[in-house]
Design an enzyme around this catalytic site. Sequence first.
Site, short mmCIF file in Angstrom:
data_model
loop_
_atom_site.label_atom_id
_atom_site.label_comp_id
_atom_site.label_asym_id
_atom_site.label_seq_id
_atom_site.Cartn_x
_atom_site.Cartn_y
_atom_site.Cartn_z
N ASP A 209 -7.86 -5.55 0.19
CA ASP A 209 -8.41 -6.39 -0.87
C ASP A 209 -7.97 -7.85 -0.79
OD1 ASP A 209 -9.99 -4.54 -2.13
OD2 ASP A 209 -8.32 -3.70 -3.25
N HIS B 292 0.85 -1.19 0.00
CA HIS B 292 0.00 0.00 0.00
C HIS B 292 0.88 1.23 0.00
CE1 HIS B 292 -3.15 2.84 1.10
NE2 HIS B 292 -3.98 1.93 0.62
N1 CMC Z 1 4.16 -7.50 -5.09
C1 CMC Z 1 5.49 -7.45 -5.28
N2 CMC Z 1 6.24 -6.33 -5.11
C2 CMC Z 1 5.60 -5.23 -4.73
C3 CMC Z 1 4.22 -5.19 -4.49
C4 CMC Z 1 3.50 -6.40 -4.67
N3 CMC Z 1 2.18 -6.42 -4.46
N4 CMC Z 1 3.86 -3.96 -4.12
C5 CMC Z 1 4.97 -3.22 -4.11
N5 CMC Z 1 6.03 -3.98 -4.47
C6 CMC Z 1 7.44 -3.56 -4.51
C7 CMC Z 1 7.73 -2.70 -5.74
O1 CMC Z 1 8.12 -3.48 -6.84
C8 CMC Z 1 8.81 -1.82 -5.20
O2 CMC Z 1 10.01 -2.55 -5.18
P1 CMC Z 1 11.44 -1.82 -5.44
O3 CMC Z 1 11.59 -0.84 -4.30
O4 CMC Z 1 12.43 -2.91 -5.44
O5 CMC Z 1 11.30 -1.14 -6.77
C9 CMC Z 1 8.42 -1.56 -3.74
O6 CMC Z 1 7.65 -2.72 -3.39
C10 CMC Z 1 7.58 -0.31 -3.54
O7 CMC Z 1 6.44 -0.40 -4.39
P2 CMC Z 1 5.83 0.80 -5.22
O8 CMC Z 1 5.22 0.27 -6.48
O9 CMC Z 1 6.84 1.89 -5.34
O10 CMC Z 1 4.70 1.28 -4.22
P3 CMC Z 1 3.47 2.21 -4.56
O11 CMC Z 1 3.17 2.92 -3.31
O12 CMC Z 1 3.74 3.03 -5.77
O13 CMC Z 1 2.31 1.17 -4.92
C11 CMC Z 1 0.53 -0.39 -4.68
C12 CMC Z 1 1.34 0.72 -4.02
C13 CMC Z 1 -0.67 -0.72 -3.80
C14 CMC Z 1 -0.01 0.10 -6.05
C15 CMC Z 1 1.42 -1.64 -4.87
O14 CMC Z 1 1.86 -2.11 -3.61
C16 CMC Z 1 0.73 -2.76 -5.65
O15 CMC Z 1 0.75 -2.75 -6.88
N6 CMC Z 1 0.07 -3.73 -4.93
C17 CMC Z 1 -0.69 -4.76 -5.60
C18 CMC Z 1 -2.05 -4.20 -6.01
C19 CMC Z 1 -2.97 -4.04 -4.84
O16 CMC Z 1 -3.13 -4.91 -4.01
N7 CMC Z 1 -3.67 -2.87 -4.80
C20 CMC Z 1 -4.69 -2.57 -3.80
C21 CMC Z 1 -4.31 -1.41 -2.94
S1 CMC Z 1 -5.34 -1.29 -1.48
C22 CMC Z 1 -6.94 -1.01 -2.09
C23 CMC Z 1 -7.12 0.39 -2.51
O17 CMC Z 1 -7.22 1.27 -1.65
O18 CMC Z 1 -7.19 0.64 -3.72
#
Ligand code: CMC
Length: 432
Positions: free
Chosen positions: A366, A308
């Site tokens: 989720d 998140h």
């Molecule tokens: N699986 C594997 N790696 C992950 C994941 C994941 N679900 N989420 C983040 N990472 C890694 C990402 O690759 C990055 O690694 P590095 O630092 O080596 O590049 C690090 O963790 C930080 O991630 P980020 O993409 O920079 O984080 P963000 O804040 O931009 O994204 C997120 C947040 C929720 C979009 C992301 O964690 C994700 O895609 N999760 C899966 C989708 C999901 O479950 N979404 C629902 C969110 S909660 C419901 C809502 O409110 O919408």
Amino acid sequence: MSNDTVTLIDNRTGKRADLPILDPTLGPSTVAIGGLPKALGYFTFDPGFVATASCRSAITYIDGEEGVLLYRGYPIEQLAEQSTFLEVAYLLLYGELPTAEELAAFERSITNHTMINESLKSFFNGFHYDAHPMAMMCGVVGSLSAFYYNHTDINDPADRDLAAHRLIAKMPTIAAACYKHGKGEPFVYPDNRLSYTGNFLRMMFAIPSEPYEVDPVAERALDVLFILHADHEQNASTSTVRLAGSTGAHPYASVAAGIAALWGPAHGGANEAVLRMLEEIGHPDNIPKYIAKAKDKDDPFRLMGFGHRVYKNYDPRAKIIRRHCYEVLEKLGKRNEALLDLAMRLEEVALSDEYFIERKLYPNVDFYTGIIYKALGIPTNMFTVMFAIARTVGWVAHWLEMVSDPELRIGRPRQLYTGPARRDYVALDQRG
Ligand code: CMC
């Protein structure tokens, strides 16, 4: 120099800018950077808005480090345990818990608006039977603006309120119609003697030829899920509603924009993606393979329902839902649901893996919701629609807050331009 400023010194020119610090009631203070272009000639650069407060808001507070979520100051745990979805909706919209009379009047108003115009129903005929329900919902909610265009003055508080109530009231009716259209079954009219979620369950699952009894376990299970999804401050879909609404766009059109933003798998679409992922994993023996895929930077696969932007300790909603999932499955006699065991095993493996620990990746709201929806008989492609019903409350609460703000300005970000510098047009026959 006042202590209530942050001073930015430009090392290229030696110029300084004193930027005011704004204090919130909770959480980190913010630096108002609106004067920066004038003082130093710079914009700020913050892709993904990781450090930008886009507005003032008194609705919802999140502390991502501590795993705290408050609606108008009330902890989500207390609301999920003791409140109802419509009471929470009132709280989010109007800032205070309602008295018994206020709640009754609010419930009456929502109930009054559950029907959709008969001609709106014909919109569904334009969709193929296998259209994704989110696509239908986005189109149909946007089209509500055509029905109410001449009757909604966004500068009139009573009209704004009416639009908010209509949206909250009609979302379950539209959601159920999306489902019925896909099944080729007749739409079921709302029954306003039922609760918000009871009415929705009936519109989803009743067929005219059979009696239908609302299952109180399913009714309460859904109510709790709706409370947990009702608002989450400036998330992507709410920010989209605000941005669209800041132009003076119609509330129904602004909410349709929010539905579009919610659909993505990084946001509300994750609940559908989690279930599809669990089904694909299929067996605990396959978990290591999928964990490896999630860690592989050359593989676009991510562990859905994990991570998140704001929560870096745990998502308090996920904690409640995990427990709720257990209880609901138990009560429905579905405790042996293999997907629940698979999800719990996957969570355990991920939470003990260095990759997830280092990056503070925890299950989010989720991760477990799909298992409950599935147990309630709701098909996978409807999961994000369920999220949209609940989040409509947050969208309209933020829209109401924004539109009544005397400081409202159109949302208009700037950019760090990386395209070509000025150049002259070259005639077609001279390009080589
Ligand atoms: N699986 C594997 N790696 C992950 C994941 C994941 N679900 N989420 C983040 N990472 C890694 C990402 O690759 C990055 O690694 P590095 O630092 O080596 O590049 C690090 O963790 C930080 O991630 P980020 O993409 O920079 O984080 P963000 O804040 O931009 O994204 C997120 C947040 C929720 C979009 C992301 O964690 C994700 O895609 N999760 C899966 C989708 C999901 O479950 N979404 C629902 C969110 S909660 C419901 C809502 O409110 O919408």
